[in-house]
Design a protein around this motif. Structure first.
Motif, PDB file in Angstrom:
ATOM      1  N   ALA A 107       0.817  -1.228  -0.070  1.00 37.41           N
ATOM      2  CA  ALA A 107      -0.052   0.131  -0.066  1.00 37.41           C
ATOM      3  C   ALA A 107       0.797   1.250   0.056  1.00 37.41           C
ATOM      4  CB  ALA A 107      -0.985   0.173   1.079  1.00 37.41           C
ATOM      5  N   LEU A 135       0.852   4.239  -2.790  1.00 43.16           N
ATOM      6  CA  LEU A 135       0.466   5.734  -2.263  1.00 43.16           C
ATOM      7  C   LEU A 135       1.528   6.536  -2.817  1.00 43.16           C
ATOM      8  CD1 LEU A 135      -0.606   4.645   1.374  1.00 43.16           C
ATOM      9  CD2 LEU A 135      -2.202   5.804  -0.563  1.00 43.16           C
ATOM     10  N   PRO A 181      -3.535   5.928  -4.893  1.00 46.57           N
ATOM     11  CA  PRO A 181      -4.019   5.764  -3.673  1.00 46.57           C
ATOM     12  C   PRO A 181      -5.718   4.975  -3.743  1.00 46.57           C
ATOM     13  CG  PRO A 181      -4.780   8.036  -4.313  1.00 46.57           C
ATOM     14  CD  PRO A 181      -3.623   7.700  -5.178  1.00 46.57           C
ATOM     15  N   ALA A 199      -4.039   1.380  -3.944  1.00 46.18           N
ATOM     16  CA  ALA A 199      -3.810   1.202  -2.163  1.00 46.18           C
ATOM     17  C   ALA A 199      -5.258   0.859  -1.524  1.00 46.18           C
ATOM     18  CB  ALA A 199      -3.169   2.333  -1.698  1.00 46.18           C
ATOM     19  N   HIS A 200      -6.272   1.479  -1.627  1.00 49.53           N
ATOM     20  CA  HIS A 200      -7.549   1.258  -1.158  1.00 49.53           C
ATOM     21  C   HIS A 200      -7.806  -0.322  -1.523  1.00 49.53           C
ATOM     22  CE1 HIS A 200     -11.384   0.452  -3.065  1.00 49.53           C
ATOM     23  NE2 HIS A 200     -11.872   0.626  -1.888  1.00 49.53           N
ATOM     24  N   ALA A 222      -7.213   5.848   2.132  1.00 50.20           N
ATOM     25  CA  ALA A 222      -6.761   6.022   0.817  1.00 50.20           C
ATOM     26  C   ALA A 222      -7.797   6.444   0.134  1.00 50.20           C
ATOM     27  CB  ALA A 222      -6.450   4.580   0.295  1.00 50.20           C
ATOM     28  N   THR A 282      -7.959   9.672  -2.561  1.00 55.15           N
ATOM     29  CA  THR A 282      -8.310   9.457  -4.238  1.00 55.15           C
ATOM     30  C   THR A 282      -9.142  10.771  -4.471  1.00 55.15           C
ATOM     31  OG1 THR A 282      -8.061   7.058  -4.137  1.00 55.15           O
ATOM     32  CG2 THR A 282      -9.417   7.908  -6.009  1.00 55.15           C
ATOM     33  N   ALA A 341       0.959  11.900  -0.210  1.00 54.29           N
ATOM     34  CA  ALA A 341       0.809  10.493   0.086  1.00 54.29           C
ATOM     35  C   ALA A 341       1.304  10.299   1.506  1.00 54.29           C
ATOM     36  CB  ALA A 341       1.783   9.536  -0.614  1.00 54.29           C
TER      37      ALA A 341
END
Length: 173
Positions: free
Chosen positions: A59, A63, A68, A71-72, A97, A101, A166
């Motif tokens: 993640a 990021l 993101p 990463a989510h 995240a 976004t 980030a």
């Protein structure tokens, strides 16, 4: 034959091997759909079970790369596959995240709302669990980052640079 009220023929929905609806359109780095013929960013595979430390490392890489949304998806895998007692933590991280976004997409209402929701979830989990740094993560620092970024987005009314803003999941590392 399936047509919409405007007279256009409805497009067949993308389906996975089990018949569930899936959108196969390519996506940009912030997860926005692109035209079918466009070159997009590779999507994260869904349902991957990772060790918690691997989840945090993967993640963080996403990021840092300004992805993101991706990463989510990594956090979402941990939320869905992890132990019941940790699901609120991973869900809160996924919300952070997604908040980043939306903030990077210029959603100056939804981005801050999700950042604050994720910050609250992470704080509540840390308070309930009595742990300050699960898997080396700085939850207090993440919460402070999210609340500060939410204020910046609301005040500026502009999109932020996802990679430049980030968070550091493990603090000063």
């Amino acid at each position: 034959m399936g047509s919409t009220s405007s007279g256009r023929q409805a497009a067949a929905r993308d389906r996975d091997s089990e018949g569930r609806a899936r959108n196969a359109r390519p996506r940009d780095g912030l997860g926005r759909p692109l035209p079918y013929d466009a070159d997009g960013v590779d999507r994260q595979p869904e349902g991957v079970v990772r060790a918690p430390e691997q989840t945090v490392a993967e993640a963080q890489e996403l990021l840092d790369a300004g992805k993101p949304f991706h990463a989510h998806e990594v956090f979402e895998d941990a939320w869905k596959a992890g132990p019941e007692g940790e699901r609120a933590l991973w869900r809160g991280l996924a919300q952070l995240a997604v908040g980043l976004t939306h903030s990077a997409r210029g959603n100056v209402t939804g981005g801050p709302r999700l950042l604050r929701r994720g910050a609250g979830a992470v704080e509540a989990w840390a308070s309930d669990a009595g742990e300050r740094r699960p898997y080396g993560m700085d939850l207090a620092g993440l919460s402070a980052w999210a609340r500060e970024l939410a204020g910046v987005v609301e005040e500026s009314g502009e999109a932020v640079d996802a990679g430049g803003r980030a968070p550091r999941l493990r603090g000063g590392e």
